[in-house]
Design an enzyme around this catalytic site. Sequence first.
Site, PDB file in Angstrom:
ATOM      1  N   ASN A   1       0.845  -1.189   0.000  1.00 44.89           N
ATOM      2  CA  ASN A   1       0.000   0.000   0.000  1.00 44.89           C
ATOM      3  C   ASN A   1       0.883   1.243   0.000  1.00 44.89           C
ATOM      4  O   ASN A   1       2.113   1.148  -0.070  1.00 44.89           O
ATOM      5  CB  ASN A   1      -0.952  -0.012   1.201  1.00 44.89           C
ATOM      6  CG  ASN A   1      -0.201  -0.130   2.513  1.00 44.89           C
ATOM      7  OD1 ASN A   1       0.543   0.762   2.913  1.00 44.89           O
ATOM      8  ND2 ASN A   1      -0.397  -1.260   3.199  1.00 44.89           N
TER       9      ASN A   1
ATOM     10  N   ASP B   1      -4.733  -6.377   4.659  1.00 41.74           N
ATOM     11  CA  ASP B   1      -5.845  -7.178   5.172  1.00 41.74           C
ATOM     12  C   ASP B   1      -5.821  -8.595   4.602  1.00 41.74           C
ATOM     13  O   ASP B   1      -6.275  -9.538   5.252  1.00 41.74           O
ATOM     14  CB  ASP B   1      -7.181  -6.520   4.822  1.00 41.74           C
ATOM     15  CG  ASP B   1      -7.375  -5.205   5.569  1.00 41.74           C
ATOM     16  OD1 ASP B   1      -6.903  -5.100   6.723  1.00 41.74           O
ATOM     17  OD2 ASP B   1      -7.982  -4.288   4.990  1.00 41.74           O
TER      18      ASP B   1
ATOM     19  N   LYS C   1       9.324 -16.805 -10.593  1.00 44.59           N
ATOM     20  CA  LYS C   1       8.594 -15.716 -11.232  1.00 44.59           C
ATOM     21  C   LYS C   1       7.490 -16.259 -12.130  1.00 44.59           C
ATOM     22  O   LYS C   1       7.725 -17.141 -12.954  1.00 44.59           O
ATOM     23  CB  LYS C   1       9.565 -14.866 -12.050  1.00 44.59           C
ATOM     24  CG  LYS C   1       8.890 -13.727 -12.800  1.00 44.59           C
ATOM     25  CD  LYS C   1       9.897 -12.952 -13.650  1.00 44.59           C
ATOM     26  CE  LYS C   1       9.189 -11.884 -14.471  1.00 44.59           C
ATOM     27  NZ  LYS C   1      10.148 -11.151 -15.338  1.00 44.59           N
TER      28      LYS C   1
ATOM     29  N   PHE D   1      -4.649   2.969  14.863  1.00 47.25           N
ATOM     30  CA  PHE D   1      -4.784   3.986  13.816  1.00 47.25           C
ATOM     31  C   PHE D   1      -5.813   3.515  12.811  1.00 47.25           C
ATOM     32  O   PHE D   1      -5.926   2.318  12.529  1.00 47.25           O
ATOM     33  CB  PHE D   1      -3.444   4.225  13.107  1.00 47.25           C
ATOM     34  CG  PHE D   1      -2.594   5.287  13.743  1.00 47.25           C
ATOM     35  CD1 PHE D   1      -2.425   6.523  13.141  1.00 47.25           C
ATOM     36  CD2 PHE D   1      -1.964   5.051  14.955  1.00 47.25           C
ATOM     37  CE1 PHE D   1      -1.646   7.506  13.731  1.00 47.25           C
ATOM     38  CE2 PHE D   1      -1.182   6.023  15.555  1.00 47.25           C
ATOM     39  CZ  PHE D   1      -1.021   7.261  14.936  1.00 47.25           C
TER      40      PHE D   1
ATOM     41  N   LYS E   1     -13.903   0.443  15.164  1.00 46.21           N
ATOM     42  CA  LYS E   1     -12.573  -0.177  15.216  1.00 46.21           C
ATOM     43  C   LYS E   1     -12.024  -0.148  16.637  1.00 46.21           C
ATOM     44  O   LYS E   1     -11.427  -1.125  17.101  1.00 46.21           O
ATOM     45  CB  LYS E   1     -11.632   0.565  14.258  1.00 46.21           C
ATOM     46  CG  LYS E   1     -10.289  -0.107  14.063  1.00 46.21           C
ATOM     47  CD  LYS E   1      -9.513   0.574  12.940  1.00 46.21           C
ATOM     48  CE  LYS E   1      -8.223  -0.172  12.647  1.00 46.21           C
ATOM     49  NZ  LYS E   1      -7.478   0.427  11.508  1.00 46.21           N
TER      50      LYS E   1
ATOM     51  N   LYS F   1     -11.264  -3.750  18.514  1.00 45.18           N
ATOM     52  CA  LYS F   1      -9.862  -4.111  18.764  1.00 45.18           C
ATOM     53  C   LYS F   1      -9.423  -3.799  20.192  1.00 45.18           C
ATOM     54  O   LYS F   1      -8.258  -3.985  20.531  1.00 45.18           O
ATOM     55  CB  LYS F   1      -8.963  -3.397  17.751  1.00 45.18           C
ATOM     56  CG  LYS F   1      -9.377  -3.729  16.311  1.00 45.18           C
ATOM     57  CD  LYS F   1      -8.400  -3.260  15.275  1.00 45.18           C
ATOM     58  CE  LYS F   1      -8.902  -3.664  13.884  1.00 45.18           C
ATOM     59  NZ  LYS F   1      -7.941  -3.394  12.826  1.00 45.18           N
TER      60      LYS F   1
END
Length: 401
Positions: free
Chosen positions: A209, A278, A288, A323, A337, A341
């Site tokens: 990301n 995730d 490859k 976060f 969240k 958590k």
Amino acid sequence: MLNGKTVLLGVSGGIAAYKAAAVCSKLTQAGADVRVIMTESATKFVAPLTFQTLSRHDVIVDTFDEKDASVVSHIDLADRADVVVIAPATANVIGKIALGLADDMLSTTLLATTAPILVAPAMNVHMYTHPAVQANMQKLAERGVRFIEPGTGQLACGYVGKGRLEEPEEIVAAVERFFQEKRLLEGKHVLVTAGATVERIDPVRYLTNDSSGKMGYAIAEEARRMGASVTLVTGKASIAAPTGVTVVKVESALEMMEAVLSRLPEQDVIIKAAAVADYRPAEQAEHKIKKNEDEMTMRMVKNPDIAQAVGERKKPSQLLVGFAAETQHLETFAQEKLKKKRCDLLVANDVTMEGAGFGTDTNVVRIYDSGGLVEALPLMSKGQVAARLLTLVADRLGKGR
């Protein structure tokens, strides 16, 4: 509080320079070892002898006036400073610092120092609000420079507005608060996760990301400054890790989870600032993958939730900060969240906002606990966000949550 601390006081050329004499005096009375650098224009308002008498040290004005042959003055001063205070800071000096210019003793020393810098602006109200000045201040804030906001009132030029140098007592109080912050986490163990995880498809390709690691790294650095023993568990990042912390490099979400849980028992604070994937490919090719077909289907499996695992395992004395990077329904998703958590605090930001996305040096965050919104922070540097967050963390540790 200031005993044994060296404060480098930079005085630039504004009418408020006379207040800097009171700042110098009060810092000295508070126990600080004050070293003064004046710009040439500052000497037109106040004589160097004034500061020499108050600080009991030579005042440096000329870069080439080397009084001690055993050292280079601007390097010696830059190295010995625990904090640099510029009061008053004119528009000219603020511009020089922002551009990295070094054409006098003060600006040259500022380029050489690694000490934190506190800037107290003082100027005409229209100068203070000028876009160029505001842009320079924003640039400095992004680099971690702290500002002591000017007051509002009658200015020497006759205008009434914002631009008056803050009172000497408040400037000294800001310096004291800075050093107080440095001890807030003394003796505590803080674990920070940062950066982006990497999920391998084959030996040369992976899924990841946009996280740069800047927020987590800023938290780790600020926690170290506050006296904590810091462990930084980091995935892929675009910047170098801060010095003085234990760095544990990982790649995948599974590796990060193992690194965090194995170190969990000895931590006082766990801050999950990493952007963890995730999902991961169900299978990783040994070699490859060749481009043979027009389409390729990849089966993904869910990664374990590291923050949730920590929330389930942590002791009552441990504090977990999560976060949440969101693009919509910020408060709703943040509260969900936090509860799921079992976080004690959750820092949420809308990454679609200008200045708050991945890779920026700034952030705009809202901090929540189980009771709702704790604090909404405006656009500021990630270092400043880290300082405010860790102040809240230290306060909760001190109060037993």
